[in-house]
Design a protein around this motif. Structure first.
Motif, PDB file in Angstrom:
ATOM      1  N   PRO A   3      -3.433   0.878  10.102  1.00 48.54           N
ATOM      2  CA  PRO A   3      -2.455   0.944   9.000  1.00 48.54           C
ATOM      3  C   PRO A   3      -1.031   1.285   9.439  1.00 48.54           C
ATOM      4  CG  PRO A   3      -3.927   2.827   8.928  1.00 48.54           C
ATOM      5  CD  PRO A   3      -4.459   1.901   9.979  1.00 48.54           C
ATOM      6  N   ASN A  20       5.061  -4.320  11.327  1.00 48.61           N
ATOM      7  CA  ASN A  20       5.024  -5.696  10.825  1.00 48.61           C
ATOM      8  C   ASN A  20       5.301  -6.645  11.976  1.00 48.61           C
ATOM      9  OD1 ASN A  20       4.527  -5.263   8.079  1.00 48.61           O
ATOM     10  ND2 ASN A  20       6.672  -4.822   7.680  1.00 48.61           N
ATOM     11  N   TRP A  48       1.753  -6.064   1.304  1.00 47.10           N
ATOM     12  CA  TRP A  48       0.821  -4.930   1.280  1.00 47.10           C
ATOM     13  C   TRP A  48       1.610  -3.637   1.116  1.00 47.10           C
ATOM     14  CZ3 TRP A  48      -4.472  -4.523   1.513  1.00 47.10           C
ATOM     15  CH2 TRP A  48      -4.989  -3.252   1.766  1.00 47.10           C
ATOM     16  N   ASN A  89       5.987   0.648   3.181  1.00 50.08           N
ATOM     17  CA  ASN A  89       5.703   2.052   2.930  1.00 50.08           C
ATOM     18  C   ASN A  89       6.695   2.529   1.869  1.00 50.08           C
ATOM     19  OD1 ASN A  89       5.673   4.864   2.933  1.00 50.08           O
ATOM     20  ND2 ASN A  89       5.285   4.999   5.126  1.00 50.08           N
ATOM     21  N   VAL A 122      -5.121  -4.283   8.324  1.00 54.92           N
ATOM     22  CA  VAL A 122      -4.412  -3.252   7.558  1.00 54.92           C
ATOM     23  C   VAL A 122      -5.284  -2.012   7.337  1.00 54.92           C
ATOM     24  CG1 VAL A 122      -2.754  -4.757   6.393  1.00 54.92           C
ATOM     25  CG2 VAL A 122      -4.986  -4.347   5.349  1.00 54.92           C
ATOM     26  N   ARG A 124      -2.600   1.533  -3.377  1.00 56.94           N
ATOM     27  CA  ARG A 124      -2.469   0.796  -2.114  1.00 56.94           C
ATOM     28  C   ARG A 124      -3.196  -0.533  -2.195  1.00 56.94           C
ATOM     29  NH1 ARG A 124      -5.654   1.702   3.301  1.00 56.94           N
ATOM     30  NH2 ARG A 124      -7.269   2.364   1.872  1.00 56.94           N
ATOM     31  N   LYS A 126       3.889  -5.242   5.482  1.00 62.46           N
ATOM     32  CA  LYS A 126       3.541  -3.937   4.923  1.00 62.46           C
ATOM     33  C   LYS A 126       4.810  -3.197   4.504  1.00 62.46           C
ATOM     34  CE  LYS A 126       1.258  -3.141   8.614  1.00 62.46           C
ATOM     35  NZ  LYS A 126       0.474  -2.675   9.731  1.00 62.46           N
ATOM     36  N   SER A 155       1.568  -7.877  10.237  1.00 59.40           N
ATOM     37  CA  SER A 155       0.121  -7.849  10.372  1.00 59.40           C
ATOM     38  C   SER A 155      -0.348  -9.257   9.983  1.00 59.40           C
ATOM     39  CB  SER A 155      -0.465  -6.781   9.450  1.00 59.40           C
ATOM     40  OG  SER A 155      -1.802  -6.521   9.761  1.00 59.40           O
ATOM     41  N   SER A 196       1.462   0.303   1.330  1.00 61.50           N
ATOM     42  CA  SER A 196       0.651   1.363   1.928  1.00 61.50           C
ATOM     43  C   SER A 196       1.112   2.718   1.386  1.00 61.50           C
ATOM     44  CB  SER A 196       0.805   1.327   3.456  1.00 61.50           C
ATOM     45  OG  SER A 196       2.157   1.527   3.812  1.00 61.50           O
TER      46      SER A 196
END
Length: 139
Positions: free
Chosen positions: A116, A120, A58, A19, A112, A65, A17, A122, A60
């Motif tokens: 959320p 990490n 991924w 951000n 996820v 998203r 993931k 996931s 987020s």
């Protein structure tokens, strides 16, 4: 002792993931690739990660998203003050949006979505991975 949910038999793919408020997406989008190294938690999951395992990227906290790329782990996690794992992840021309993924009944309860904020890595189980693979752009 509690049984672990993730095993070599249940693992479908890892999910890294990102951000965008913490990692700048622009250079990755421009290069068409995610960064090669990602921070992962020091836990049993990380110790299961191995070169060649599939990995999804991924994004987020973003209006679009969802899954922005896919690839493979290229190394084992390296311990340190912050554990890191090496990846080779190509970004898609267009992400697979979370709303599209969630509309598939078998995918509506992915980790996820449920957790959320979790560190990490996931993961997806083998069944979810089988459902997502046809959604990915051809390699």
């Amino acid at each position: 002792m509690t049984a672990r949910a993730i095993t070599d038999r249940t693992l479908g793919a890892w999910v890294i993931k990102c951000n965008p408020h913490k990692s700048d997406l622009a250079p990755m989008v421009q290069a068409g690739r995610a960064h090669e190294h990602w921070c992962v938690a020091d836990n049993y999951r990380t110790r299961l990660m191995a070169p060649g395992h599939p990995v999804l990227f991924w994004v987020s906290s973003h209006p679009r998203r969802g899954i922005w790329g896919a690839g493979r782990l290229t190394g084992t996690p390296v311990p340190g003050p912050q554990w890191k794992v090496s990846t080779n992840i190509a970004l898609f021309d267009e992400p697979i949006l979370a709303s599209d993924i969630r509309s598939v009944a078998s995918l509506s309860n992915l980790e996820v979505f449920r957790s959320p904020q979790q560190s990490n890595p996931s993961w997806l189980d083998a069944s979810a991975w089988a459902s997502i693979r046809p959604m990915l752009p051809l390699e």
